[in-house]
Design an enzyme around this catalytic site. Structure first.
Site, mmCIF file in Angstrom:
data_model
loop_
_atom_site.group_PDB
_atom_site.id
_atom_site.type_symbol
_atom_site.label_atom_id
_atom_site.label_comp_id
_atom_site.label_asym_id
_atom_site.label_seq_id
_atom_site.Cartn_x
_atom_site.Cartn_y
_atom_site.Cartn_z
ATOM 1 N N CYS A 235 -67.767 48.681 56.706
ATOM 2 C CA CYS A 235 -67.952 47.101 56.503
ATOM 3 C C CYS A 235 -67.978 46.068 57.576
ATOM 4 C CB CYS A 235 -67.112 46.550 55.367
ATOM 5 S SG CYS A 235 -66.940 47.865 54.230
ATOM 6 N N HIS B 235 -65.525 39.579 54.219
ATOM 7 C CA HIS B 235 -66.031 40.986 53.851
ATOM 8 C C HIS B 235 -65.858 40.600 52.263
ATOM 9 C CE1 HIS B 235 -67.558 44.662 52.932
ATOM 10 N NE2 HIS B 235 -66.404 45.301 52.596
ATOM 11 N N ASN C 237 -69.375 45.705 46.616
ATOM 12 C CA ASN C 237 -69.120 45.816 47.964
ATOM 13 C C ASN C 237 -70.254 46.567 48.507
ATOM 14 O OD1 ASN C 237 -68.174 46.624 50.621
ATOM 15 N ND2 ASN C 237 -66.258 47.412 49.826
HETATM 16 N N1 ACO Z 1 -61.258 51.225 34.987
HETATM 17 C C1 ACO Z 1 -59.927 51.290 34.398
HETATM 18 N N2 ACO Z 1 -58.880 51.806 34.913
HETATM 19 C C2 ACO Z 1 -58.869 52.052 36.256
HETATM 20 C C3 ACO Z 1 -59.923 52.129 37.046
HETATM 21 C C4 ACO Z 1 -61.220 51.612 36.352
HETATM 22 N N3 ACO Z 1 -62.473 51.365 37.026
HETATM 23 N N4 ACO Z 1 -59.937 52.407 38.538
HETATM 24 C C5 ACO Z 1 -58.287 53.011 38.235
HETATM 25 N N5 ACO Z 1 -57.787 52.506 36.999
HETATM 26 C C6 ACO Z 1 -56.468 52.849 36.620
HETATM 27 C C7 ACO Z 1 -55.862 53.810 37.623
HETATM 28 O O1 ACO Z 1 -56.041 55.022 37.053
HETATM 29 C C8 ACO Z 1 -54.297 53.190 37.459
HETATM 30 O O2 ACO Z 1 -54.008 54.098 36.164
HETATM 31 P P1 ACO Z 1 -52.441 54.469 35.930
HETATM 32 O O3 ACO Z 1 -51.643 53.237 36.238
HETATM 33 O O4 ACO Z 1 -52.409 54.993 34.546
HETATM 34 O O5 ACO Z 1 -52.265 55.512 37.091
HETATM 35 C C9 ACO Z 1 -54.511 51.924 36.999
HETATM 36 O O6 ACO Z 1 -55.823 51.597 36.851
HETATM 37 C C10 ACO Z 1 -54.230 50.987 38.419
HETATM 38 O O7 ACO Z 1 -54.909 51.657 39.553
HETATM 39 P P2 ACO Z 1 -54.762 51.152 40.975
HETATM 40 O O8 ACO Z 1 -55.461 51.901 41.677
HETATM 41 O O9 ACO Z 1 -53.175 50.998 41.333
HETATM 42 O O10 ACO Z 1 -55.414 49.701 40.853
HETATM 43 P P3 ACO Z 1 -55.172 48.567 41.902
HETATM 44 O O11 ACO Z 1 -54.840 47.355 41.236
HETATM 45 O O12 ACO Z 1 -54.720 48.932 43.397
HETATM 46 O O13 ACO Z 1 -56.787 48.243 41.888
HETATM 47 C C11 ACO Z 1 -58.634 48.719 43.653
HETATM 48 C C12 ACO Z 1 -57.737 49.178 42.782
HETATM 49 C C13 ACO Z 1 -59.523 47.723 43.078
HETATM 50 C C14 ACO Z 1 -59.408 49.843 44.423
HETATM 51 C C15 ACO Z 1 -57.566 48.080 44.822
HETATM 52 O O14 ACO Z 1 -56.806 49.058 45.247
HETATM 53 C C16 ACO Z 1 -58.894 47.592 46.020
HETATM 54 O O15 ACO Z 1 -59.434 46.706 45.771
HETATM 55 N N6 ACO Z 1 -58.467 48.422 47.088
HETATM 56 C C17 ACO Z 1 -59.157 47.818 48.260
HETATM 57 C C18 ACO Z 1 -60.551 48.644 48.376
HETATM 58 C C19 ACO Z 1 -61.365 47.990 49.177
HETATM 59 O O16 ACO Z 1 -61.365 46.801 49.429
HETATM 60 N N7 ACO Z 1 -62.262 49.031 49.904
HETATM 61 C C20 ACO Z 1 -63.171 48.470 50.383
HETATM 62 C C21 ACO Z 1 -62.816 48.050 52.073
HETATM 63 S S1 ACO Z 1 -63.519 48.863 53.140
HETATM 64 C C22 ACO Z 1 -65.203 49.453 52.683
HETATM 65 O O17 ACO Z 1 -65.615 48.494 52.299
HETATM 66 C C23 ACO Z 1 -66.122 50.500 53.152
#
Ligand code: ACO
Length: 328
Positions: A114, A255, A285
């Site tokens: 990214c 980003h 993204n």
């Molecule tokens: N729909 C419904 N539920 C979901 C989904 C979904 N799409 N995805 C995950 N869940 C569930 C999980 O299984 C989990 O369930 P559980 O509590 O029963 O185990 C619950 O939702 C919470 O999951 P988390 O992973 O803790 O959710 P979080 O609040 O951390 O959000 C996310 C996840 C959106 C991926 C976040 O961590 C994030 O944005 N991280 C940064 C990622 C990023 O920006 N990456 C790109 C940067 S670099 C690049 O772009 C190459």
């Protein structure tokens, strides 16, 4: 007289097909509510069959060229930032060179996820300043839909396809210029976000073909923490190097990965939300393309005026980070 390097034109392109959160909820167990609350994303664009990263990049580049007043045949350097190349070799930039008809241009890719578009900006700026090239076309282009595991709800809801481009050349009197850049890497964190298969470390074979190894794998929570700190520090670095303070910044273009990350950075930089550009609700993204598309939209929507200062800041797999401060 050398006034630095300016952005002479911007362009962007996203494929026609839109995939909404509703559509995704039919593919995996998720909901519009979950995706919007956790990420801010409403929909993303998906490339058509036969439409590859170079096609997206070429369309964005044509628009940037048109705005810059330069012809494809004038371009001396093409850098494509991508993690979803058309082929492992040759570089996607070679296909773009061919599709544009930019025969004079030296063309190569960089892989910095990214942060790639801002890595490309720094490289091109230095190349132009050194006198090696008179101008450069930098492109962030991704067809992430080809590398997403469509069965994994924790990643497939996050990404989209698209491309953005900018034409760089020496700045003339009265024009804006790139004031400062910063790039960085932390190779200790390669495991947080990667495409494990399909390279020399783990070729795809008949035996492992069903394991989805050539798709994006991410430890989202860990990535989130690093993203906020690294982007805040990198943005502050370029603001300081440019001799500015946060009040001098008209627009921050972060980003576009997650609205919660963007909000966290805005508050840590002490920049009000109305001065932070957001378009991830439309595109998700798009990795290296995200900042490039956002820059073009901000430019074409008249959100940046000549003489104003903007800061772009990115973060991605590597881990990598990058920022640029620009007087428009
Ligand atoms: N729909 C419904 N539920 C979901 C989904 C979904 N799409 N995805 C995950 N869940 C569930 C999980 O299984 C989990 O369930 P559980 O509590 O029963 O185990 C619950 O939702 C919470 O999951 P988390 O992973 O803790 O959710 P979080 O609040 O951390 O959000 C996310 C996840 C959106 C991926 C976040 O961590 C994030 O944005 N991280 C940064 C990622 C990023 O920006 N990456 C790109 C940067 S670099 C690049 O772009 C190459």
């Amino acid at each position: 007289m050398n006034h630095g390097v300016t952005i002479a034109g911007t362009g962007s392109y996203v494929p026609e097909k839109i995939l909404t959160n509703e559509d995704l909820s039919k593919l995996v167990e998720t909901s519009d509510e979950w995706i919007v609350t956790r990420t801010g994303i409403k929909e993303r664009h998906i490339a058509a069959e036969g439409e590859s990263t170079s096609h997206l990049g070429t369309k964005a580049a044509q628009k940037a060229l048109e705005q810059s007043g330069l012809e494809a045949s004038d371009i001396e350097l093409i850098i494509v930032a991508t993690i979803t190349p058309d082929t492992l070799t040759p570089a996607t930039a070679c296909y773009v060179q061919q599709q544009l008809g930019a025969e004079r241009a030296v063309a190569f890719d960089i892989s910095a996820a990214c942060s790639g578009f801002l890595y490309a900006m720094k490289i091109a700026k230095r190349m132009i300043e050194s006198g090696a090239f008179a101008n450069a076309l930098i492109i962030g282009a991704e067809k992430l839909s080809a590398f997403v595991n469509w069965k994994d709800r924790t990643t497939c809801v996050l990404f989209g396809d698209g491309a953005g481009a900018a034409v760089l050349r020496a700045s003339r009197e009265g024009e804006g210029r790139i004031l400062a850049t910063d790039i960085g890497t932390d190779g200790q964190q390669t495991h947080l976000l990667n495409i494990p298969g399909g390279g020399s470390a783990c070729p795809i074979t008949l035996d492992n073909a069903g394991e989805g190894l050539a798709t994006l794998a991410m430890l989202g929570k860990e990535v989130f923490k690093h993203a906020v700190t690294r982007m805040k520090n990198s943005a502050n670095t370029v603001i300081e190097r440019a001799g500015l303070s946060p009040e001098d910044i008209t627009l921050v273009i972060p980003h576009q990965a997650n609205l919660r990350i963007i909000d966290a950075i805005a508050s840590r930089l002490a920049v009000p939300n109305e001065r932070v550009f957001v378009n991830l609700h439309k595109y998700g993204n798009t990795s290296a393309a995200a900042i490039a598309i956002a820059l073009d939209e901000a430019n074409r929507e008249g959100k940046i005026k000549r003489g104003e200062n903007i800061v772009m800041v990115a973060f991605g797999a590597g881990l990598t980070w990058a920022a640029a401060a620009i007087e428009w």
